[in-house]
Scaffold this motif. Structure first.
Motif, PDB file in Angstrom:
ATOM      1  N   LYS A 199       1.205  -1.272  -0.191  1.00 57.84           N
ATOM      2  CA  LYS A 199      -0.057  -0.256  -0.068  1.00 57.84           C
ATOM      3  C   LYS A 199       0.834   1.419  -0.010  1.00 57.84           C
ATOM      4  CE  LYS A 199      -3.976   1.657   0.881  1.00 57.84           C
ATOM      5  NZ  LYS A 199      -3.537   3.134   0.780  1.00 57.84           N
ATOM      6  N   ILE A 200       0.406   1.989  -0.777  1.00 54.79           N
ATOM      7  CA  ILE A 200       1.172   3.445  -0.969  1.00 54.79           C
ATOM      8  C   ILE A 200       0.336   4.639  -0.469  1.00 54.79           C
ATOM      9  CG2 ILE A 200       2.960   5.136  -2.262  1.00 54.79           C
ATOM     10  CD1 ILE A 200       3.109   2.760  -4.423  1.00 54.79           C
ATOM     11  N   GLY A 201       0.227   4.692   0.784  1.00 55.00           N
ATOM     12  CA  GLY A 201      -0.784   5.570   1.505  1.00 55.00           C
ATOM     13  C   GLY A 201      -1.191   4.459   2.196  1.00 55.00           C
ATOM     14  N   ILE A 257     -10.439 -11.630  -6.034  1.00 50.53           N
ATOM     15  CA  ILE A 257     -10.031 -10.556  -6.609  1.00 50.53           C
ATOM     16  C   ILE A 257      -9.684  -9.529  -5.782  1.00 50.53           C
ATOM     17  CG2 ILE A 257     -10.600 -11.047  -8.658  1.00 50.53           C
ATOM     18  CD1 ILE A 257     -13.146  -8.286  -7.915  1.00 50.53           C
ATOM     19  N   TYR A 258     -10.620  -9.825  -4.358  1.00 47.03           N
ATOM     20  CA  TYR A 258     -10.147  -9.155  -3.194  1.00 47.03           C
ATOM     21  C   TYR A 258     -10.641  -9.970  -1.453  1.00 47.03           C
ATOM     22  CZ  TYR A 258     -12.023  -5.903   0.305  1.00 47.03           C
ATOM     23  OH  TYR A 258     -12.557  -5.338   0.995  1.00 47.03           O
ATOM     24  N   GLN A 262       7.639   3.355 -11.721  1.00 48.11           N
ATOM     25  CA  GLN A 262       6.787   3.478  -9.947  1.00 48.11           C
ATOM     26  C   GLN A 262       5.056   4.435 -10.181  1.00 48.11           C
ATOM     27  OE1 GLN A 262      10.169   4.669  -7.482  1.00 48.11           O
ATOM     28  NE2 GLN A 262      10.245   2.842  -6.876  1.00 48.11           N
ATOM     29  N   ARG A 263       5.236   5.014 -10.811  1.00 49.15           N
ATOM     30  CA  ARG A 263       3.941   6.107 -10.755  1.00 49.15           C
ATOM     31  C   ARG A 263       3.594   6.032 -11.906  1.00 49.15           C
ATOM     32  NH1 ARG A 263       5.773   9.839  -7.478  1.00 49.15           N
ATOM     33  NH2 ARG A 263       7.367   9.746  -6.193  1.00 49.15           N
ATOM     34  N   GLY A 281      -3.621   8.327  -0.206  1.00 51.39           N
ATOM     35  CA  GLY A 281      -3.420   7.218  -0.655  1.00 51.39           C
ATOM     36  C   GLY A 281      -3.421   6.186  -1.904  1.00 51.39           C
ATOM     37  N   TYR A 282      -2.753   5.087  -2.625  1.00 49.97           N
ATOM     38  CA  TYR A 282      -2.872   4.081  -3.193  1.00 49.97           C
ATOM     39  C   TYR A 282      -2.794   2.559  -3.433  1.00 49.97           C
ATOM     40  CZ  TYR A 282      -2.618   2.460  -7.807  1.00 49.97           C
ATOM     41  OH  TYR A 282      -2.969   1.653  -9.111  1.00 49.97           O
ATOM     42  N   THR A 283      -3.476   1.897  -3.601  1.00 48.11           N
ATOM     43  CA  THR A 283      -3.581   0.497  -3.513  1.00 48.11           C
ATOM     44  C   THR A 283      -2.843   0.434  -5.300  1.00 48.11           C
ATOM     45  OG1 THR A 283      -4.941   0.688  -1.620  1.00 48.11           O
ATOM     46  CG2 THR A 283      -3.768  -1.705  -2.907  1.00 48.11           C
ATOM     47  N   PRO A 284      -2.221  -0.582  -5.496  1.00 49.63           N
ATOM     48  CA  PRO A 284      -1.784  -0.749  -6.321  1.00 49.63           C
ATOM     49  C   PRO A 284      -3.201  -2.521  -7.164  1.00 49.63           C
ATOM     50  CG  PRO A 284       0.339  -1.573  -5.879  1.00 49.63           C
ATOM     51  CD  PRO A 284      -0.867  -0.793  -4.300  1.00 49.63           C
ATOM     52  N   ARG A 323      -3.023  -4.925  -8.367  1.00 47.40           N
ATOM     53  CA  ARG A 323      -2.831  -6.453  -8.121  1.00 47.40           C
ATOM     54  C   ARG A 323      -2.716  -6.770  -7.027  1.00 47.40           C
ATOM     55  NH1 ARG A 323       2.270  -3.923  -8.129  1.00 47.40           N
ATOM     56  NH2 ARG A 323       3.124  -4.033  -5.833  1.00 47.40           N
ATOM     57  N   GLU A 324      -3.088  -5.736  -5.648  1.00 46.03           N
ATOM     58  CA  GLU A 324      -3.599  -5.988  -4.050  1.00 46.03           C
ATOM     59  C   GLU A 324      -5.688  -6.117  -4.315  1.00 46.03           C
ATOM     60  OE1 GLU A 324      -1.369  -6.357  -1.327  1.00 46.03           O
ATOM     61  OE2 GLU A 324      -0.070  -6.138  -2.873  1.00 46.03           O
ATOM     62  N   GLY A 325      -5.353  -6.043  -5.135  1.00 44.48           N
ATOM     63  CA  GLY A 325      -7.438  -6.370  -6.147  1.00 44.48           C
ATOM     64  C   GLY A 325      -8.394  -5.625  -5.981  1.00 44.48           C
ATOM     65  N   PHE A 326      -9.819  -5.785  -6.570  1.00 42.92           N
ATOM     66  CA  PHE A 326      -9.845  -4.763  -7.565  1.00 42.92           C
ATOM     67  C   PHE A 326     -10.727  -3.536  -6.276  1.00 42.92           C
ATOM     68  CE2 PHE A 326     -14.192  -2.671  -8.556  1.00 42.92           C
ATOM     69  CZ  PHE A 326     -13.378  -2.028 -10.059  1.00 42.92           C
ATOM     70  N   TRP A 327     -10.793  -4.046  -5.765  1.00 41.66           N
ATOM     71  CA  TRP A 327     -11.578  -2.541  -4.629  1.00 41.66           C
ATOM     72  C   TRP A 327     -11.073  -1.627  -3.827  1.00 41.66           C
ATOM     73  CZ3 TRP A 327     -15.469   0.390  -3.895  1.00 41.66           C
ATOM     74  CH2 TRP A 327     -16.085   0.647  -2.811  1.00 41.66           C
ATOM     75  N   PRO A 328     -10.201  -2.267  -3.048  1.00 41.73           N
ATOM     76  CA  PRO A 328      -8.571  -1.413  -2.639  1.00 41.73           C
ATOM     77  C   PRO A 328      -8.253  -0.580  -3.332  1.00 41.73           C
ATOM     78  CG  PRO A 328      -8.219  -4.025  -2.028  1.00 41.73           C
ATOM     79  CD  PRO A 328      -9.634  -3.839  -3.413  1.00 41.73           C
ATOM     80  N   GLU A 388     -11.030   1.879  -4.395  1.00 35.63           N
ATOM     81  CA  GLU A 388     -12.036   2.478  -3.209  1.00 35.63           C
ATOM     82  C   GLU A 388     -10.780   3.974  -2.894  1.00 35.63           C
ATOM     83  OE1 GLU A 388     -12.104   1.350   0.506  1.00 35.63           O
ATOM     84  OE2 GLU A 388     -10.330   0.947   0.986  1.00 35.63           O
ATOM     85  N   ASN A 389      -9.543   3.590  -3.397  1.00 34.08           N
ATOM     86  CA  ASN A 389      -8.361   4.879  -3.278  1.00 34.08           C
ATOM     87  C   ASN A 389      -8.782   5.936  -4.119  1.00 34.08           C
ATOM     88  OD1 ASN A 389      -6.313   2.739  -1.852  1.00 34.08           O
ATOM     89  ND2 ASN A 389      -6.653   4.905  -1.379  1.00 34.08           N
TER      90      ASN A 389
END
Lengths: 550, 313
Positions: free
Chosen positions: A6-8, A39-40, B93-94, B166-169, B171-176, B179-180
């Motif tokens: 998590k970035i933030g 996916i989540y 990265q960005r 914040g930002y969640t990549p 690959r960590e899941g669609f909703w996370p 939502e950011n």
């Protein structure tokens, strides 16, 4: 989902109980999971076994070489990763840190140091005297005190695996202070292969022996820096006190979340997305104080000293009468109110150059800055100094709130004095280059600029370049005042605190009489952290050891 | 068509070359010195000079420019002065956060703005039209950061529905991931909605006066079909053009939005680099943005042919 990537840090933050967002996320996740399994993964299912402290630093960690880059933010991060031979405690006294014992010969010329046993770098290799020698060589090429030592150095050698010897040509009584001080660059110890890097080139490997390891693969400059607990770190047994004592890490992971916007940082702290904010701006502090989940307290008791510097090389400020006219006219309260507002806990008048409430603080010669301001008397001094209305080029960095506020007050003051102000609004990057120019103000040079100095740097002349008056070698403005330099030398040679105090009184008077620079006052800032975080202390940098998160 | 595409791709080369020369020259003459920033307050002029030499900043313009162009030709954007990391890696990265923000913003803005514009045209002169146009004026007038703060205050601080920052990549899941992006996309989309809604309304008003629309109405074609099938398709070219041009708006707006919501995207990378005078990063990012802009224009030209079969290259 892990919070690792998590970035933030809003995902997986450590709020207690089920908040609305978590509930909504869980509900949404249930639906989403039904539609597309995998996916989540809801936040509630995440393990919080790894204790992560999320911290908002004062600025971006743009580089990570504490010798090459001397920004405070680099020093603060480096204190986690690299250890020092000595460290100053909250009494400003040097205490042993990596060193087990030291011995100074009777003639004061030979220092012999022995390292503690069991010290290891993050790559598993032992810390040896050779590493220390290489590290000290690199440090002493960049640090003002290090340069002084280097100038009188006869030899610096490793005697055995844990012992090294520093032989000098003349005694240097401040040796331990030099090795312990928290002013950048600190004397951090690196592995020999890394410390062999040219001190004017950046290192590319971040291996230290400090209590935390730098997770380089997670570093996103401008956004995030991550530190992970170093399991093999052996803290000292003494209680922690600033850079001294036992650096016990009570969290497994520290995430620095860089937030360029203060309002966002404030909201994130209130929302529990971050745990600790190093420097909330004064305007937002009342909101934070009202929040029952947040503690707010002074960050650094040593605070900061506001300053505007005049160019001693060119008219009108090459004339001491005109410099003193400015001192006679300026009202430090105006400057401080522009910086901290109505909060009287955050500022003090400063009729001198040294940090208040520290041993060498004195007000010798400070009368000119005290009492009601007298613009007429100041104008009289200006006239006596022969000011004829020549333009005064005042460069002010607008992207730094501290310099902008001070610049506005100064511009107003100069106008009231009838001076012809050429106000140059610019940014810090441009100012940084322009202030180094010694050309006349009309040819790209300058007459005055504003800045500030960390109080920790101003407790004595050791790292206080701004108060030096050695002409060409002095800080920008290049004051040349032998009386000041004499007292600096006397301080370095002083054998006890009383002798140091005598020298500093004389220095303060000489510096004010000749106006090395104009101190605009002493001011502090706040830090804020959530109440589930304990162990936060006041200090010149954020100390993460002994900070716990419930 | 393939010849057209090939020619257009070829034409990007001189454009990029001019951009490169312009950016490099601009930075060369801009005030400021990264060596002074790096050296810090305690450094002597000799120290600053040595850092400048190490960074190669003391060499003549043409040599530095030549070396940079040579690097670019070999796919190397250089090394960041401050981080010592390859510019290519910093950009990589960005890219995802900025791209995500732009895609979500675009989808959100188009899906809201086009129907708004169509409805405003259909109901021209009524309170619905006036309300939509009032919203459009508001969208243009209110600064992005004000919208951002208000949304964050309401949906993050007060209602606690969404994260502040914040930002969640992905690959960590669609909703996370999503939502950011909700609040930043709405914030950034605000101006964009205003722009697209206004142009959609204007072009639709024009199209709805056409004879074929009157004919369709007289034949009893359903209103929704007239609006969204017959009229909108013919009004699409100016709308697509504005969406493309608006991408520049999006790039500029992303700088502010990324700062307000602490999203580690290209906008923040650019601002940070400019403030520190990190020349290789500035050059790399501006070059990338220029390329994207040229590419988007090419894409728009190609989309024209899909929308209007009469257009052939």
């Amino acid at each position: 989902m892990s919070s690792k990537d998590k970035i933030g840090p809003s995902a997986g933050h450590d709020k207690i109980g089920l908040d609305r967002r978590t509930f909504l996320k869980t509900a949404a996740a249930t639906g989403a999971a039904a539609a597309s399994t995998g996916i989540y993964m809801p936040a509630l299912a995440q393990s919080t076994a790894v204790k992560t402290l999320r911290f908002v630093p004062q600025s971006n960690l743009a580089n990570f070489d504490p010798i090459w880059g001397t920004q405070y933010v680099v020093r603060n991060a480096a204190a986690l990763v690299w250890d020092t031979l000595y460290g100053v405690d909250d009494k400003l006294q040097p205490q042993r840190q990596m060193v087990e014992s030291e011995e100074n010969s009777s003639d004061g010329l030979t220092w012999t140091f022995r390292l503690r046993s069991g010290l290891k770098f993050h790559d598993g290799s032992p810390v040896t005297a050779k590493d220390v020698v290489a590290s000290m060589t690199r440090w002493s090429a960049r640090d003002p005190m290090g340069l002084m030592i280097k100038a009188i150095q006869a030899e610096l050698t490793a005697v055995d695996e844990r012992t090294f010897k520093w032989v000098l040509k003349k005694p240097y009584p401040k040796m331990l202070l030099a090795l312990a001080k928290n002013n950048a660059p600190c004397s951090f110890i690196m592995p020999e292969r890394i410390a062999m890097t040219d001190p004017f080139k950046q290192i590319t490997e971040y291996i230290g022996s400090g209590p935390m390891m730098f997770a380089r693969n997670e570093w996103v400059p401008g956004a995030k820096a991550v530190f992970e607990k170093f399991k093999d770190y052996v803290p000292r047994k003494e209680p922690a006190s600033w850079l001294a004592g036992g650096k016990n890490m009570l969290v497994d992971r520290i995430e620095w979340v860089i937030m360029p916007d203060a309002a966002t940082a404030s909201a994130a702290l209130q929302n529990g997305e971050v745990d600790w904010w190093e420097n909330p701006i004064t305007d937002l502090v009342p909101i934070l104080k009202k929040n029952k989940n947040i503690n707010v307290d002074i960050a650094d008791p040593l605070g900061n000293i506001g300053a505007f510097r005049m160019n001693h090389l060119y008219p009108p400020f090459n004339n001491v009468k005109i410099r003193r006219a400015i001192l006679a006219a300026m009202n430090q309260e105006d400057y401080m109110r522009s910086l901290v507002g109505d909060d009287d806990n955050l500022w003090k008048p400063l009729p001198g150059f040294f940090t208040p409430d520290t041993p060498l603080y004195n007000e010798e010669g400070g009368e000119i800055l005290k009492g009601p301001r007298n613009l007429d008397a100041a104008k009289q001094l200006l006239a006596e100094g022969g000011y004829k209305g020549e333009p005064v080029t005042c460069i002010v960095a607008q992207d730094q709130p501290i310099t902008k506020a001070q610049g506005d007050v100064t511009a107003d003051l100069l106008k009231k004095l009838g001076m012809n102000v050429d106000f140059v609004a610019t940014d810090w990057g441009t100012l940084g280059a322009r202030r180094a120019l010694k050309t006349p103000p009309g040819q790209g040079g300058w007459n005055m600029f504003h800045t500030w100095h960390a109080g920790a740097d101003c407790i004595n002349p050791a790292a206080y370049l701004a108060v030096r008056a050695s002409g060409d070698k002095a800080f920008f403005g290049w004051p040349d005042i032998p009386a000041v330099e004499t007292e600096v030398t006397n301080w370095f040679d002083a054998k006890n605190l009383d002798e140091e105090k005598v020298a500093m009184k004389k220095l303060n008077k000489a510096a004010l009489d000749n106006v090395v620079y104009a101190p605009t006052g002493f001011f502090k800032g706040y830090q804020a952290w959530r109440k589930n975080v304990t162990g936060v202390v006041k200090g010149p940098l954020p100390f993460f050891w002994n900070v716990a998160k419930a | 068509m393939p010849i057209f595409i090939f020619k257009r791709i070829l034409s990007t080369i001189p454009v990029m070359a001019i951009v490169a020369l312009f950016v490099f020259s601009l930075l060369y003459i801009a005030p400021g010195d990264p060596a002074a920033v790096i050296a810090g307050d305690q450094a002597s002029p000799a120290d600053v000079e040595r850092i400048r030499q190490n960074l190669g900043l003391d060499r003549p313009f043409l040599i530095r420019f030549g070396e940079w162009v040579w690097q670019i030709v070999h796919g190397d954007l250089g090394i960041s002065i401050f981080t010592s990391l390859p510019v290519r890696d910093l950009i990589a990265q960005r890219v995802e956060p900025t791209l995500s923000l732009m895609v979500v913003t675009l989808l959100f803005a188009i899906s809201v703005a086009v129907p708004m514009g169509v409805i405003a045209a259909w109901k021209a002169g009524t309170w619905i039209d006036n309300s939509i146009m009032a919203f459009a004026v508001l969208g243009f007038s209110v600064p992005v950061f004000i919208v951002g703060y208000l949304l964050a205050y309401l949906f993050a601080l007060q209602l606690d529905w969404l994260p502040v920052q914040g930002y969640t990549p992905f690959r960590e899941g669609f909703w996370p991931w999503f939502e950011n992006l909700i609040l930043p996309a709405i914030t950034l989309g605000f101006v964009y909605i205003a722009l697209i809604a206004r142009i959609t309304r204007a072009t639709m008003l024009d199209v709805l006066q056409q004879d074929y629309v009157r004919t369709a109405r007289s034949k009893g074609v359903a209103q929704s079909s007239i609006l969204f099938v017959h009229a909108l398709k013919n009004a699409a070219i100016p709308i697509v053009t504005v969406i493309g041009i608006g991408l520049a708006l999006l790039i500029g707006g992303a700088v502010v939005t990324e700062s307000v919501f602490a999203i580690p995207g290209l906008g923040r990378l650019t601002v940070d680099a400019i403030l520190r005078r990190d020349y290789p990063v500035i050059q790399g990012v501006v070059l990338l943005f220029s390329f994207v802009y040229v590419f988007v224009n090419l894409a728009i030209d190609l989309i024209y042919t899909l929308i209007d079969p009469r257009i052939r290259y």
